[in-house]
Enzyme design. Structure first.
Site, PDB file in Angstrom:
ATOM      1  N   GLY A  14       0.782  -1.236   0.000  1.00 28.94           N
ATOM      2  CA  GLY A  14       0.000   0.000   0.000  1.00 28.94           C
ATOM      3  C   GLY A  14       0.813   1.285   0.000  1.00 28.94           C
ATOM      4  O   GLY A  14       0.328   2.325   0.451  1.00 28.94           O
ATOM      5  N   ARG A  75     -16.186 -13.855 -10.187  1.00 27.38           N
ATOM      6  CA  ARG A  75     -15.443 -12.593 -10.244  1.00 27.38           C
ATOM      7  C   ARG A  75     -16.417 -11.404 -10.215  1.00 27.38           C
ATOM      8  O   ARG A  75     -16.233 -10.446  -9.485  1.00 27.38           O
ATOM      9  CB  ARG A  75     -14.596 -12.558 -11.525  1.00 27.38           C
ATOM     10  CG  ARG A  75     -13.656 -11.371 -11.620  1.00 27.38           C
ATOM     11  CD  ARG A  75     -12.833 -11.428 -12.882  1.00 27.38           C
ATOM     12  NE  ARG A  75     -11.910 -12.551 -12.939  1.00 27.38           N
ATOM     13  CZ  ARG A  75     -10.777 -12.640 -12.261  1.00 27.38           C
ATOM     14  NH1 ARG A  75     -10.409 -11.660 -11.473  1.00 27.38           N
ATOM     15  NH2 ARG A  75     -10.005 -13.693 -12.369  1.00 27.38           N
ATOM     16  N   MET A 100      -4.411  -6.681  -6.593  1.00 26.20           N
ATOM     17  CA  MET A 100      -3.974  -7.791  -7.444  1.00 26.20           C
ATOM     18  C   MET A 100      -5.150  -8.661  -7.916  1.00 26.20           C
ATOM     19  O   MET A 100      -5.112  -9.887  -7.802  1.00 26.20           O
ATOM     20  CB  MET A 100      -2.935  -8.648  -6.698  1.00 26.20           C
ATOM     21  CG  MET A 100      -1.705  -7.868  -6.266  1.00 26.20           C
ATOM     22  SD  MET A 100      -0.909  -7.009  -7.632  1.00 26.20           S
ATOM     23  CE  MET A 100      -0.018  -8.369  -8.365  1.00 26.20           C
ATOM     24  N   ARG A 101      -6.167  -8.026  -8.433  1.00 31.20           N
ATOM     25  CA  ARG A 101      -7.317  -8.752  -8.962  1.00 31.20           C
ATOM     26  C   ARG A 101      -7.666  -8.179 -10.323  1.00 31.20           C
ATOM     27  O   ARG A 101      -7.706  -6.957 -10.498  1.00 31.20           O
ATOM     28  CB  ARG A 101      -8.553  -8.543  -8.069  1.00 31.20           C
ATOM     29  CG  ARG A 101      -8.449  -9.093  -6.689  1.00 31.20           C
ATOM     30  CD  ARG A 101      -8.659 -10.574  -6.618  1.00 31.20           C
ATOM     31  NE  ARG A 101      -9.902 -11.023  -7.237  1.00 31.20           N
ATOM     32  CZ  ARG A 101     -10.094 -12.274  -7.655  1.00 31.20           C
ATOM     33  NH1 ARG A 101      -9.151 -13.169  -7.544  1.00 31.20           N
ATOM     34  NH2 ARG A 101     -11.251 -12.621  -8.198  1.00 31.20           N
ATOM     35  N   HIS A 119       0.906   1.578 -12.981  1.00 30.97           N
ATOM     36  CA  HIS A 119       1.611   0.388 -13.468  1.00 30.97           C
ATOM     37  C   HIS A 119       3.105   0.714 -13.597  1.00 30.97           C
ATOM     38  O   HIS A 119       3.462   1.777 -14.112  1.00 30.97           O
ATOM     39  CB  HIS A 119       1.030  -0.020 -14.830  1.00 30.97           C
ATOM     40  CG  HIS A 119       1.644  -1.258 -15.378  1.00 30.97           C
ATOM     41  ND1 HIS A 119       1.280  -2.518 -14.959  1.00 30.97           N
ATOM     42  CD2 HIS A 119       2.633  -1.433 -16.293  1.00 30.97           C
ATOM     43  CE1 HIS A 119       2.006  -3.413 -15.604  1.00 30.97           C
ATOM     44  NE2 HIS A 119       2.833  -2.792 -16.423  1.00 30.97           N
ATOM     45  N   GLU A 152     -11.282  -2.724 -20.044  1.00 31.32           N
ATOM     46  CA  GLU A 152     -11.416  -4.175 -19.848  1.00 31.32           C
ATOM     47  C   GLU A 152     -10.122  -4.930 -20.089  1.00 31.32           C
ATOM     48  O   GLU A 152      -9.783  -5.856 -19.369  1.00 31.32           O
ATOM     49  CB  GLU A 152     -12.508  -4.725 -20.771  1.00 31.32           C
ATOM     50  CG  GLU A 152     -13.891  -4.497 -20.193  1.00 31.32           C
ATOM     51  CD  GLU A 152     -14.984  -5.058 -21.071  1.00 31.32           C
ATOM     52  OE1 GLU A 152     -14.769  -6.110 -21.689  1.00 31.32           O
ATOM     53  OE2 GLU A 152     -16.049  -4.416 -21.128  1.00 31.32           O
ATOM     54  N   GLU A 153      -9.394  -4.519 -21.110  1.00 27.24           N
ATOM     55  CA  GLU A 153      -8.128  -5.204 -21.390  1.00 27.24           C
ATOM     56  C   GLU A 153      -7.091  -4.765 -20.356  1.00 27.24           C
ATOM     57  O   GLU A 153      -6.941  -3.560 -20.094  1.00 27.24           O
ATOM     58  CB  GLU A 153      -7.656  -4.832 -22.795  1.00 27.24           C
ATOM     59  CG  GLU A 153      -6.540  -5.703 -23.294  1.00 27.24           C
ATOM     60  CD  GLU A 153      -5.866  -5.111 -24.514  1.00 27.24           C
ATOM     61  OE1 GLU A 153      -4.636  -5.165 -24.588  1.00 27.24           O
ATOM     62  OE2 GLU A 153      -6.590  -4.552 -25.371  1.00 27.24           O
ATOM     63  N   ASP A 155      -4.056  -3.466 -18.259  1.00 27.92           N
ATOM     64  CA  ASP A 155      -2.974  -2.493 -18.491  1.00 27.92           C
ATOM     65  C   ASP A 155      -3.124  -1.736 -19.818  1.00 27.92           C
ATOM     66  O   ASP A 155      -2.141  -1.426 -20.497  1.00 27.92           O
ATOM     67  CB  ASP A 155      -1.591  -3.180 -18.415  1.00 27.92           C
ATOM     68  CG  ASP A 155      -1.362  -3.821 -17.063  1.00 27.92           C
ATOM     69  OD1 ASP A 155      -1.851  -3.285 -16.059  1.00 27.92           O
ATOM     70  OD2 ASP A 155      -0.694  -4.867 -16.994  1.00 27.92           O
TER      71      ASP A 155
HETATM   72  C1  GRF Z   1       3.295  -0.913  -7.616  1.00 28.00           C
HETATM   73  O1  GRF Z   1       4.519  -1.200  -8.219  1.00 28.00           O
HETATM   74  C2  GRF Z   1       2.262  -0.592  -8.663  1.00 28.00           C
HETATM   75  O2  GRF Z   1       2.795   0.018  -9.779  1.00 28.00           O
HETATM   76  C3  GRF Z   1       1.734  -1.952  -9.026  1.00 28.00           C
HETATM   77  O3  GRF Z   1       1.735  -2.671  -7.821  1.00 28.00           O
HETATM   78  C4  GRF Z   1       2.704  -2.141  -6.924  1.00 28.00           C
HETATM   79  C5  GRF Z   1       1.978  -1.784  -5.669  1.00 28.00           C
HETATM   80  O4  GRF Z   1       2.835  -1.345  -4.647  1.00 28.00           O
HETATM   81  N1  GRF Z   1       0.452  -1.843  -9.645  1.00 28.00           N
HETATM   82  P1  GRF Z   1       2.222  -0.670  -3.346  1.00 28.00           P
HETATM   83  O5  GRF Z   1       1.268  -1.693  -2.729  1.00 28.00           O
HETATM   84  O6  GRF Z   1       1.513   0.565  -3.760  1.00 28.00           O
HETATM   85  O7  GRF Z   1       3.380  -0.405  -2.446  1.00 28.00           O
END
Ligand code: GRF
Length: 200
Positions: A14, A75, A100-101, A119, A152-153, A155
């Site tokens: 976070g 989902r 992460m979903r 990203h 939707e796609e 990244d």
């Molecule tokens: C970061 O590198 C972000 O770009 C990617 O996931 C990571 C998250 O890190 N989507 P944090 O939880 O914000 O420290």
């Protein structure tokens, strides 16, 4: 001037969420964080949000899957619950910060243009979960980070801000990721400011 109410979705450390929360504490910042939601109960970031007095929520995506329904349906059911929590908090905008979903088409449509992500690469280069590792493997001289609207796609989606980061010959994945992370903490709040100044 009113502040746009923002929800932040996390799964772990976070650190981007922290950078956004800190920016939102500035008096003239056009947004305020009203919810930090995690799909992992042990997400480090949840503690920080609690200490800051921000409403937190935990929803376990695993509770939404069973043998009777498809993965896609599971989902979407999870995403509907996430969306409900966000609406309950009265948030009108969402920042993904290491969530992460993969989000369902339903969720992406529901929050169209109200949902952004960070990203660790210069998109469209190095999409996917190991963007930093892939940049090193490809021998990239420059990488960086991107804040973009979510589509939707994975990244993809209109880019709001990017910052370049040099890749040094001696870089390991960890060293480069740490350098890129510093840029992430800079451009994510900048991007949120740009968007919310237009929204409020
Ligand atoms: C970061 O590198 C972000 O770009 C990617 O996931 C990571 C998250 O890190 N989507 P944090 O939880 O914000 O420290």
């Amino acid at each position: 001037m009113r502040k746009v109410k923002v929800a932040i979705l996390i799964s772990g450390r976070g650190s981007n969420m922290k950078a956004l929360v800190k920016a939102c504490e500035e008096e003239d910042f056009p947004a305020e964080v009203v919810l930090v939601l995690s799909n992992k109960i042990d997400a480090e970031g949840l503690k920080f949000a609690e200490i800051k007095g921000i409403k937190t929520a935990f929803l376990n995506h695993k509770d939404f899957s069973n043998t009777e329904i498809s993965k896609e349906q599971a989902r979407e059911n999870f995403d509907k619950k996430v969306s409900e929590e966000i609406e309950k908090s009265e948030a009108e905008f969402i920042c993904l910060a290491g969530f992460m979903r993969l989000l369902s088409p339903w969720f992406v449509q529901k929050w169209f243009d109200k949902l952004i992500n960070i990203h660790p690469s210069l998109l469209p280069e190095f999409k996917g979960a190991d963007a930093v590792g892939d940049a090193i493997k490809a021998g990239a001289k420059i990488s960086g980070c991107t804040v973009h609207f979510v589509r939707e796609e994975m990244d993809s989606g209109p880019i709001i801000l990017q910052e370049k980061v040099e890749v040094l010959p001696s870089d390991t994945k960890e060293i480069l990721a740490a350098r890129i992370l510093k840029s992430e903490h800079k451009i994510y709040p900048q991007a949120l400011r740009i968007i919310c100044e237009k929204l409020r």
